[in-house]
Every structure is written in C-alpha cells, then in structure tokens.
Design a protein around this motif. Sequence first.
Motif, PDB file in Angstrom:
ATOM      1  N   ARG A 132      -5.483  18.777  35.250  1.00 33.87           N
ATOM      2  CA  ARG A 132      -5.434  19.896  36.210  1.00 33.87           C
ATOM      3  C   ARG A 132      -4.063  20.580  36.177  1.00 33.87           C
ATOM      4  O   ARG A 132      -3.973  21.805  36.262  1.00 33.87           O
ATOM      5  CB  ARG A 132      -5.740  19.409  37.617  1.00 33.87           C
ATOM      6  CG  ARG A 132      -7.203  19.178  37.876  1.00 33.87           C
ATOM      7  CD  ARG A 132      -7.463  18.866  39.363  1.00 33.87           C
ATOM      8  NE  ARG A 132      -8.670  18.099  39.461  1.00 33.87           N
ATOM      9  CZ  ARG A 132      -8.746  16.775  39.596  1.00 33.87           C
ATOM     10  NH1 ARG A 132      -7.651  16.045  39.694  1.00 33.87           N
ATOM     11  NH2 ARG A 132      -9.899  16.173  39.658  1.00 33.87           N
ATOM     12  N   TRP A 148     -11.588  12.467  29.416  1.00 35.05           N
ATOM     13  CA  TRP A 148     -12.670  11.505  29.613  1.00 35.05           C
ATOM     14  C   TRP A 148     -12.132  10.145  29.201  1.00 35.05           C
ATOM     15  O   TRP A 148     -11.077  10.058  28.553  1.00 35.05           O
ATOM     16  CB  TRP A 148     -13.873  11.906  28.752  1.00 35.05           C
ATOM     17  CG  TRP A 148     -15.204  11.381  29.206  1.00 35.05           C
ATOM     18  CD1 TRP A 148     -15.597  11.105  30.476  1.00 35.05           C
ATOM     19  CD2 TRP A 148     -16.324  11.087  28.375  1.00 35.05           C
ATOM     20  NE1 TRP A 148     -16.899  10.664  30.493  1.00 35.05           N
ATOM     21  CE2 TRP A 148     -17.362  10.646  29.206  1.00 35.05           C
ATOM     22  CE3 TRP A 148     -16.544  11.164  27.011  1.00 35.05           C
ATOM     23  CZ2 TRP A 148     -18.608  10.275  28.728  1.00 35.05           C
ATOM     24  CZ3 TRP A 148     -17.780  10.799  26.527  1.00 35.05           C
ATOM     25  CH2 TRP A 148     -18.814  10.366  27.374  1.00 35.05           C
ATOM     26  N   ASP A 153     -22.493  13.346  36.230  1.00 33.90           N
ATOM     27  CA  ASP A 153     -22.333  13.044  37.657  1.00 33.90           C
ATOM     28  C   ASP A 153     -23.715  12.909  38.282  1.00 33.90           C
ATOM     29  O   ASP A 153     -24.311  13.885  38.730  1.00 33.90           O
ATOM     30  CB  ASP A 153     -21.522  14.155  38.326  1.00 33.90           C
ATOM     31  CG  ASP A 153     -21.134  13.826  39.753  1.00 33.90           C
ATOM     32  OD1 ASP A 153     -21.473  12.738  40.245  1.00 33.90           O
ATOM     33  OD2 ASP A 153     -20.499  14.687  40.384  1.00 33.90           O
ATOM     34  N   LEU A 199     -12.277  20.829  31.289  1.00 30.26           N
ATOM     35  CA  LEU A 199     -13.540  20.123  31.469  1.00 30.26           C
ATOM     36  C   LEU A 199     -13.248  18.635  31.602  1.00 30.26           C
ATOM     37  O   LEU A 199     -12.601  18.043  30.740  1.00 30.26           O
ATOM     38  CB  LEU A 199     -14.479  20.338  30.270  1.00 30.26           C
ATOM     39  CG  LEU A 199     -15.778  19.526  30.281  1.00 30.26           C
ATOM     40  CD1 LEU A 199     -16.680  19.940  31.443  1.00 30.26           C
ATOM     41  CD2 LEU A 199     -16.506  19.647  28.956  1.00 30.26           C
ATOM     42  N   ASP A 200     -13.713  18.048  32.689  1.00 29.50           N
ATOM     43  CA  ASP A 200     -13.651  16.602  32.866  1.00 29.50           C
ATOM     44  C   ASP A 200     -15.004  16.061  32.417  1.00 29.50           C
ATOM     45  O   ASP A 200     -16.047  16.495  32.923  1.00 29.50           O
ATOM     46  CB  ASP A 200     -13.386  16.270  34.338  1.00 29.50           C
ATOM     47  CG  ASP A 200     -13.108  14.803  34.587  1.00 29.50           C
ATOM     48  OD1 ASP A 200     -13.784  13.949  33.964  1.00 29.50           O
ATOM     49  OD2 ASP A 200     -12.237  14.507  35.417  1.00 29.50           O
ATOM     50  N   SER A 224      -7.412  13.095  34.915  1.00 26.73           N
ATOM     51  CA  SER A 224      -7.862  14.303  35.627  1.00 26.73           C
ATOM     52  C   SER A 224      -6.696  15.033  36.272  1.00 26.73           C
ATOM     53  O   SER A 224      -6.600  16.260  36.190  1.00 26.73           O
ATOM     54  CB  SER A 224      -8.910  13.943  36.683  1.00 26.73           C
ATOM     55  OG  SER A 224     -10.055  13.393  36.069  1.00 26.73           O
ATOM     56  N   ASP A 228     -16.548  13.504  33.103  1.00 30.49           N
ATOM     57  CA  ASP A 228     -17.342  12.924  34.190  1.00 30.49           C
ATOM     58  C   ASP A 228     -18.249  13.962  34.847  1.00 30.49           C
ATOM     59  O   ASP A 228     -19.297  13.614  35.380  1.00 30.49           O
ATOM     60  CB  ASP A 228     -16.436  12.287  35.243  1.00 30.49           C
ATOM     61  CG  ASP A 228     -15.756  11.025  34.739  1.00 30.49           C
ATOM     62  OD1 ASP A 228     -16.184  10.487  33.692  1.00 30.49           O
ATOM     63  OD2 ASP A 228     -14.792  10.578  35.395  1.00 30.49           O
ATOM     64  N   TRP A 229     -17.849  15.223  34.810  1.00 30.99           N
ATOM     65  CA  TRP A 229     -18.674  16.276  35.412  1.00 30.99           C
ATOM     66  C   TRP A 229     -19.996  16.445  34.664  1.00 30.99           C
ATOM     67  O   TRP A 229     -20.960  16.976  35.216  1.00 30.99           O
ATOM     68  CB  TRP A 229     -17.943  17.604  35.422  1.00 30.99           C
ATOM     69  CG  TRP A 229     -16.659  17.616  36.192  1.00 30.99           C
ATOM     70  CD1 TRP A 229     -16.252  16.743  37.174  1.00 30.99           C
ATOM     71  CD2 TRP A 229     -15.596  18.550  36.037  1.00 30.99           C
ATOM     72  NE1 TRP A 229     -15.011  17.086  37.629  1.00 30.99           N
ATOM     73  CE2 TRP A 229     -14.569  18.190  36.950  1.00 30.99           C
ATOM     74  CE3 TRP A 229     -15.398  19.650  35.212  1.00 30.99           C
ATOM     75  CZ2 TRP A 229     -13.384  18.895  37.066  1.00 30.99           C
ATOM     76  CZ3 TRP A 229     -14.214  20.356  35.337  1.00 30.99           C
ATOM     77  CH2 TRP A 229     -13.228  19.979  36.250  1.00 30.99           C
ATOM     78  N   CYS A 230     -20.038  16.020  33.417  1.00 28.95           N
ATOM     79  CA  CYS A 230     -21.235  16.167  32.589  1.00 28.95           C
ATOM     80  C   CYS A 230     -22.204  15.003  32.759  1.00 28.95           C
ATOM     81  O   CYS A 230     -23.214  14.944  32.067  1.00 28.95           O
ATOM     82  CB  CYS A 230     -20.824  16.294  31.119  1.00 28.95           C
ATOM     83  SG  CYS A 230     -19.832  17.753  30.787  1.00 28.95           S
TER      84      CYS A 230
END
Length: 178
Positions: free
Chosen positions: A20, A77, A39, A32-33, A16, A35-37
């Motif tokens: 960034r 990811w 959480d 896009l991380d 991550s 993990d955001w999909c």
Amino acid sequence: MKKLFLIGGAMGVGKSTVSRILKQTLPASVFLDGDWCWDSHPFQVTAETKEMVLRNICAVLQNFLSCSAYKHVIFCWVMHEQSIIDTIVSHLDTSGCRIIAVSLVCSEQELKARLRQDAAAGIRTPDVIARSIARLPLYENLHTIKVSVSGKSAAATAAEISALQGRAPRQLVAEVLL
C-alpha cells in the motif's frame, strides 16, 4: 518500461502494508493483493480453488499490465513456493516489463511478535502463528531478492524495494531467475 513488483512473504510479515505504501509513493501505480482473489467464506483450499485463484490473479495482473495508465504494478501474496511465482509469470505477457520479485523476510521472533499483535487486535486467529513460522524458511530457497523487515518500519521497507528499480537489470537477473 513498466515494473511488476512481486512481493511475497509469510503471513504477517507486512506484505500488504508495504505494498500500500509503494502504491502511494510510486507514480502511476496499481496494487493487487492476492488474498482479494480468494476472499471466500468458508475459506476452502482444494485443487479447484487453488487453480481458480491463480487464474483470477493472472487475469487481473494482465489487465493492469495491459493498461497504459499504470507504470508500476504491485502484487503481493504469500508465494512460498517457486512454482507459484513461475506459474503467475508464465501466464502474463511481460514484454516491455521489468519484474522485481521480492521476498520479505524477518526473524522468527519478529514474525511471532507481529502475529501475536495481529491476533490480539482480532485481525488474525492465533493458529496462524505456527503456520506462518513453518513457511518462513521456504523463502530462502526462492529466486527472489530477500528484503529483511526485522526492526524496520513498513515505510523503510517500501523505500528499499522502490530503490531496487534503480539497480541495473543484470543485477536483478542475477538474483531473480525468472
């Protein structure tokens, strides 16, 4: 030509943070991380939630790839199995797009130190250490470019990944069989 960076690695290796930095240094970038999909609370790993997260990831990545505003799409990811990478790529229209698949790797000692620091800061729970260490060897079997983060700053790692764009596509294809 658009570039799609797929950045995998064990939990705590720095995916991550490196992503960034790439987003800030590469022009016309979006990040896009994975993990955001996924959480959720409580976090549940089931066949249904695994399928759902892959659909979410592919939908967002495809939207980014289809948008003319972006030249660099950065995705990170855990991606510890080739089938995860293959599934994601197979659900995207990557025509006119160069895929640069990278696995961030490091020594077991370095990963433990990073994860202990995260646990001490309250970012992760201590049980992640054993799970992450167990996945570390899996990255050697993937059709990705291995980038060692041992003893490197996140900025140096991001610069190394950014430089992969300048390599001839044949060199990447020889290393990344996607």
